[in-house]
Design a protein around this motif. Structure first.
Motif, PDB file in Angstrom:
ATOM      1  N   ILE A 173       0.798  -0.951  -0.392  1.00  0.00           N
ATOM      2  CA  ILE A 173       0.123  -0.169   0.016  1.00  0.00           C
ATOM      3  C   ILE A 173       0.793   0.920  -0.366  1.00  0.00           C
ATOM      4  N   VAL A 177       0.969   4.264  -3.250  1.00  0.00           N
ATOM      5  CA  VAL A 177       0.348   5.367  -2.944  1.00  0.00           C
ATOM      6  C   VAL A 177       2.164   6.657  -3.275  1.00  0.00           C
ATOM      7  N   ILE A 225      -5.211   2.993   0.981  1.00  0.00           N
ATOM      8  CA  ILE A 225      -5.194   4.087   0.018  1.00  0.00           C
ATOM      9  C   ILE A 225      -5.632   5.472   1.012  1.00  0.00           C
TER      10      ILE A 225
END
Length: 558
Positions: A173, A177, A225
């Motif tokens: 994750i 990002v 997210i």
């Protein structure tokens, strides 16, 4: 970066890995924050693989290419993440009583001794390149590192300088990002849209004003997210998913500083998040870079150098009004002038200018801020937007008492700004007395310079723009064929189309006599005002943009 840089430089010269000429040259080119070795690597005068091989040979150790080595991730458990980062080392293999550890600097004896005390077994040391060790550290320990540590390991990562560190979530994750932010920056995006749909999470970038879908992911990733991005702001509540929230991420990326303005909105499918990239490199923009032709630039420069009065820039959201105002302030910012801005929010910090942030929640409204800053004796005031009668009245009073005031309104064209001010309650005689000029603007995409070629207009476009065949025949019609630079769109960058409405004595009389907007517009055109579409047509005929762009963003003239 290395414990004994001067000795390492001697080793590189002996190995003929770097020439004396390159060493002389690097001293003139290296940044003040770089060591000589770092500069040699960043300028591609020597690779960190070469450095590792030279160090390995000098230390009598083996060199290992970690990029080609298949390493079991379970080996990471033999070394804490903090020790790996601190000592620039990473475990690469383990067996009964043996741990093979790759290090960056075998000459850093103090660090190696400390590393031995941390580990439960005596390590077998090998040497690997600095970049390959950092990559393995990211692979093994990303979920245990905070954002600043990740940024130091990954030259392409964004270093978050506000907000807390990693939330302990999965490393994928965090990486996703960073990948989204990195790709958006590299593609010159102005906005990042992360949106839930019924079946997927969609990622879109706004590039040169147009949205492009670039990624799609399982909807199940959305919550993680959004939480990660909220953590990066340091101010947004992760648990609050029912109300809209705003935040900001300050970042270092690509050698420069960036701000990302973050907004979340709850939808039926989940939270939608938009990050606006505020690239500080745009702060240096001047009036010539906005897209003016020389005659319009001269007219506008004359207006913004007046001693008093109100200069308004109008247009819808995303038409570049704020950029134009900042370009104006850059143009007139002199040591003998005091400039104060009132903004919501303050998007960019301008050198030498006092900027005030509106905070409605504590009573710091535009009007309250304006009343306060007038006691600061400014010469020039910039108001982010005139939204109500109170703000408009203070702005007008300021302009009538010797101040030059810049602000924006949301109207479709320049003459409509008069009716807009009247609608919020401003008396017509005050509008006529205070306002000096109104400029409407739109942004059109410019033709990509890397794939520009001769173009042509369709019959429909010629008719839409009311052009003659003779005008088209004499023009320099251009188009972009599409290339990697412009993402195969044919366009790169944007420029403005402008409509400059000067408030002359005759126009003042018309405003005082309650002339309609259409009447003001007609007389302004008779006095020489070019409409947004007419200015756009000039830019089509000179090969700066295309007919389809001008038709898309401007209204047909009566």
């Amino acid at each position: 970066m290395y414990s004994n840089e001067s000795y390492l430089l001697d080793l590189l010269k002996e190995a003929q890995a770097v020439s004396p000429e390159a060493l002389k040259d690097v001293h003139h080119k290296k940044k003040s924050t770089e060591t000589t070795i770092e500069a040699l690597v960043s300028l591609n005068l020597v690779s960190d693989e070469t450095i590792a091989k030279v160090l390995a040979e000098n230390a009598g150790m083996d060199y290992v290419d970690l990029k080609r080595l298949d390493i079991n991730p379970a080996v990471a458990s033999h070394m804490p993440a903090s020790a790996s980062v601190r000592f620039r080392a990473v475990p690469i293999a383990a067996s009964a009583g043996t741990l093979v550890v790759a290090v960056t600097d075998p000459m850093d004896f103090d660090s190696l001794d400390s590393l031995r005390h941390v580990l439960s077994v005596e390590p077998e040391l090998v040497v690997a390149s600095d970049s390959s060790i950092k990559q393995r550290q990211l692979d093994f320990y990303a979920s245990e590192l905070d954002a600043d540590q990740i940024a130091k390991l990954d030259a392409n990562a964004i270093a978050v300088t506000s907000g807390s560190g990693a939330d302990g979530g999965d490393a994928p994750i965090i990486k996703l990002v960073y990948q989204i932010l990195q790709e958006a920056y590299q593609n010159r995006a102005s906005d990042i849209h992360i949106e839930p749909t019924e079946k997927e999470m969609r990622v879109r970038y706004r590039i040169d004003g147009a949205l492009h879908k670039v990624q799609s992911h399982p909807l199940s990733l959305l919550s993680s997210i959004v939480s990660r991005i909220k953590i990066m702001t340091g101010t947004m509540a992760i648990s609050e998913k029912r109300l809209p929230q705003d935040g900001r991420i300050q970042a270092k990326f690509g050698g420069g500083d960036l701000d990302l303005r973050v907004s979340t909105v709850p939808t039926t499918a989940g939270e939608s998040i938009v990050m606006r990239i505020l690239d500080k490199s745009s702060l240096s923009i001047g009036l010539p870079q906005l897209g003016f032709f020389s005659d319009d630039q001269a007219t506008f420069e004359e207006m913004i150098h007046l001693p008093d009065g109100i200069i308004l820039v109008t247009g819808p959201t995303g038409s570049g009004k704020t950029t134009t105002l900042y370009a104006c302030l850059n143009s007139i910012n002199k040591p003998d002038r005091k400039i104060i801005t009132v903004e919501d929010p303050v998007e960019y910090l301008l050198s030498g200018i006092n900027q005030v942030q509106v905070k409605e929640s504590i009573g710091m409204t535009f009007a309250a801020a304006l009343r306060a800053i007038l006691r600061q004796a400014p010469n020039i005031i910039m108001i982010g937007e005139i939204r109500d009668l109170e703000t408009a009245s203070i702005a007008i009073n300021a302009s009538l008492t010797g101040h030059l005031v810049f602000s924006t309104l949301h109207t479709n064209d320049a003459p409509s700004a008069v009716a807009r001010l009247a609608d919020i309650g401003v008396k017509k005689f005050l509008i006529a007395s205070a306002v000096r000029a109104i400029m409407a603007q739109r942004l059109v995409r410019g033709i990509c310079k890397d794939c520009v070629t001769t173009g042509e207009m369709t019959l429909k476009e010629i008719r839409s723009l009311h052009l003659t065949e003779d005008q088209v025949a004499k023009a320099e019609i251009k188009k972009g064929t599409g290339c990697r630079t412009c993402r195969m769109t044919g366009y790169k960058g944007r420029l403005g189309c402008f409509e400059i409405f000067k408030i002359t004595e005759e126009v003042r009389l018309l405003i005082n006599n309650d002339e309609t907007t259409s009447g003001l517009r007609q007389r302004a055109r008779e006095l020489g005002m070019r409409t947004l579409r007419e200015d756009g047509i000039r830019k089509v005929l000179s090969g700066k943009t295309t007919a389809s762009e001008v038709i898309r963003v401007t209204m047909a003239d009566n």
